[in-house]
Motif scaffolding. Structure first.
Motif, PDB file in Angstrom:
ATOM      1  N   THR A  30       0.865  -1.093   0.008  1.00  0.00           N
ATOM      2  CA  THR A  30      -0.024   0.010   0.075  1.00  0.00           C
ATOM      3  C   THR A  30       0.835   1.124   0.005  1.00  0.00           C
ATOM      4  O   THR A  30       0.364   2.342  -0.551  1.00  0.00           O
ATOM      5  CB  THR A  30      -0.915   0.031   1.327  1.00  0.00           C
ATOM      6  OG1 THR A  30      -0.136  -0.081   2.546  1.00  0.00           O
ATOM      7  CG2 THR A  30      -2.000  -1.099   1.121  1.00  0.00           C
ATOM      8  N   GLN A  31       1.927   1.108   0.768  1.00  0.00           N
ATOM      9  CA  GLN A  31       2.643   2.525   0.683  1.00  0.00           C
ATOM     10  C   GLN A  31       3.689   2.628  -0.412  1.00  0.00           C
ATOM     11  O   GLN A  31       3.897   3.898  -0.638  1.00  0.00           O
ATOM     12  CB  GLN A  31       3.618   2.473   2.124  1.00  0.00           C
ATOM     13  CG  GLN A  31       2.824   2.196   3.203  1.00  0.00           C
ATOM     14  CD  GLN A  31       1.633   3.419   3.373  1.00  0.00           C
ATOM     15  OE1 GLN A  31       1.713   4.522   3.388  1.00  0.00           O
ATOM     16  NE2 GLN A  31       0.251   2.697   3.517  1.00  0.00           N
ATOM     17  N   LEU A  32       4.285   1.643  -0.991  1.00  0.00           N
ATOM     18  CA  LEU A  32       5.172   1.809  -1.988  1.00  0.00           C
ATOM     19  C   LEU A  32       4.721   2.500  -3.234  1.00  0.00           C
ATOM     20  O   LEU A  32       5.225   3.490  -3.625  1.00  0.00           O
ATOM     21  CB  LEU A  32       5.770   0.542  -2.460  1.00  0.00           C
ATOM     22  CG  LEU A  32       6.832   0.588  -3.577  1.00  0.00           C
ATOM     23  CD1 LEU A  32       7.972   1.374  -3.329  1.00  0.00           C
ATOM     24  CD2 LEU A  32       7.299  -1.052  -4.108  1.00  0.00           C
ATOM     25  N   PRO A  33       3.433   2.353  -3.994  1.00  0.00           N
ATOM     26  CA  PRO A  33       2.697   3.288  -4.817  1.00  0.00           C
ATOM     27  C   PRO A  33       2.937   4.765  -4.463  1.00  0.00           C
ATOM     28  O   PRO A  33       3.007   5.432  -5.314  1.00  0.00           O
ATOM     29  CB  PRO A  33       1.565   2.378  -5.072  1.00  0.00           C
ATOM     30  CG  PRO A  33       1.735   1.015  -4.636  1.00  0.00           C
ATOM     31  CD  PRO A  33       2.717   1.134  -3.618  1.00  0.00           C
ATOM     32  N   GLN A  34       2.282   4.674  -3.309  1.00  0.00           N
ATOM     33  CA  GLN A  34       2.264   6.235  -2.837  1.00  0.00           C
ATOM     34  C   GLN A  34       3.396   7.048  -2.533  1.00  0.00           C
ATOM     35  O   GLN A  34       3.529   8.015  -2.918  1.00  0.00           O
ATOM     36  CB  GLN A  34       1.310   6.275  -1.616  1.00  0.00           C
ATOM     37  CG  GLN A  34      -0.059   5.669  -1.696  1.00  0.00           C
ATOM     38  CD  GLN A  34      -0.782   5.579  -0.265  1.00  0.00           C
ATOM     39  OE1 GLN A  34      -1.157   6.981   0.018  1.00  0.00           O
ATOM     40  NE2 GLN A  34      -0.872   4.628   0.334  1.00  0.00           N
ATOM     41  N   MET A  35       4.368   6.357  -2.239  1.00  0.00           N
ATOM     42  CA  MET A  35       5.780   6.714  -2.206  1.00  0.00           C
ATOM     43  C   MET A  35       6.194   7.280  -3.492  1.00  0.00           C
ATOM     44  O   MET A  35       6.703   8.373  -3.547  1.00  0.00           O
ATOM     45  CB  MET A  35       6.677   5.805  -1.557  1.00  0.00           C
ATOM     46  CG  MET A  35       8.019   6.287  -1.145  1.00  0.00           C
ATOM     47  SD  MET A  35       9.078   4.923  -0.643  1.00  0.00           S
ATOM     48  CE  MET A  35       8.119   4.417   1.114  1.00  0.00           C
TER      49      MET A  35
END
Length: 212
Positions: A30-35
């Protein structure tokens, strides 16, 4: 994940292929794409694959909620018989089968700037075929970035596979701190489902108030 943000972003900017290993719950999915989105790594779509349809939909909803956008706009998903994406979509979650179908029309994955192959350790036929196609696409497109992510991955296998491109394949290990979990058992005083839920709520409330 964000404790390793600088390391991850630097690796993605400098290398076409990056392998990320981290335990379940560390935020890879969940966090990698947002990063990547917030850092402006690419102006094209960030693609994220999931082995199963339910996972693709739930991950999309989670990312959209955290970004404060509606599903189908900046964040969307595509699964069999259901396409909730648009021209405005910047992060697109899909099953690996959908991405494999797209490769028939665009073998170099022209719509994508970054493709994240998540749960790579499952080693399904779809994932193996995708890795082969991405190996070729990376040679044809210098601007394409591929991230291989998993909780139980053997990084050496993927590094050796992509090393043939003549470029280094960095590995980023995400260390997550485990928290102790205590299991408590309570015998319900009633077999009625609503009563059981109520009792569970009371127990949770009591634990929270006790500070344990």
């Amino acid at each position: 994940m964000y404790a390793h943000a600088d390391e991850i972003l630097d690796a993605v900017r400098r290398h076409q292929v990056v392998v990320i290993e981290g335990p379940t719950g560390s935020g890879k999915t969940t966090q990698l794409p947002q990063m990547l989105l917030e850092a402006g790594v690419t102006e094209r779509v960030i693609g994220l694959t999931q082995p199963r349809r339910i996972a693709a939909v739930s991950v999309c909803w989670r990312i959209a909620e955290e970004q404060g956008v509606e599903v189908g706009q900046e964040v969307g998903y595509t699964i069999r018989f259901d396409d909730q994406s648009s021209d405005a979509t910047r992060v697109r979650v899909m099953t690996d089968g959908i991405l494999l179908q797209e490769a028939r029309e665009t073998p170099d994955f022209d719509d994508y700037g970054v493709i994240i192959i998540d749960e790579a350790h499952e080693r399904s036929l779809n994932i193996d075929f995708l890795l082969g196609l991405l190996h070729r696409a990376v040679r044809n497109r210098a601007d394409l970035r591929v991230i291989i992510s998993s909780a139980t991955i053997d990084p050496g296998q993927f590094v050796r596979f992509f090393d043939g491109l003549g470029t280094a394949v960095p590995q980023v290990a995400i260390d997550a701190r485990p928290h102790p979990v205590e299991i408590r058992y309570e015998v319900p005083r009633s077999s009625d489902p609503q009563d059981i839920l109520d009792e569970a709520g009371w127990q949770i409330d009591a634990i929270c108030k006790s500070g344990e």
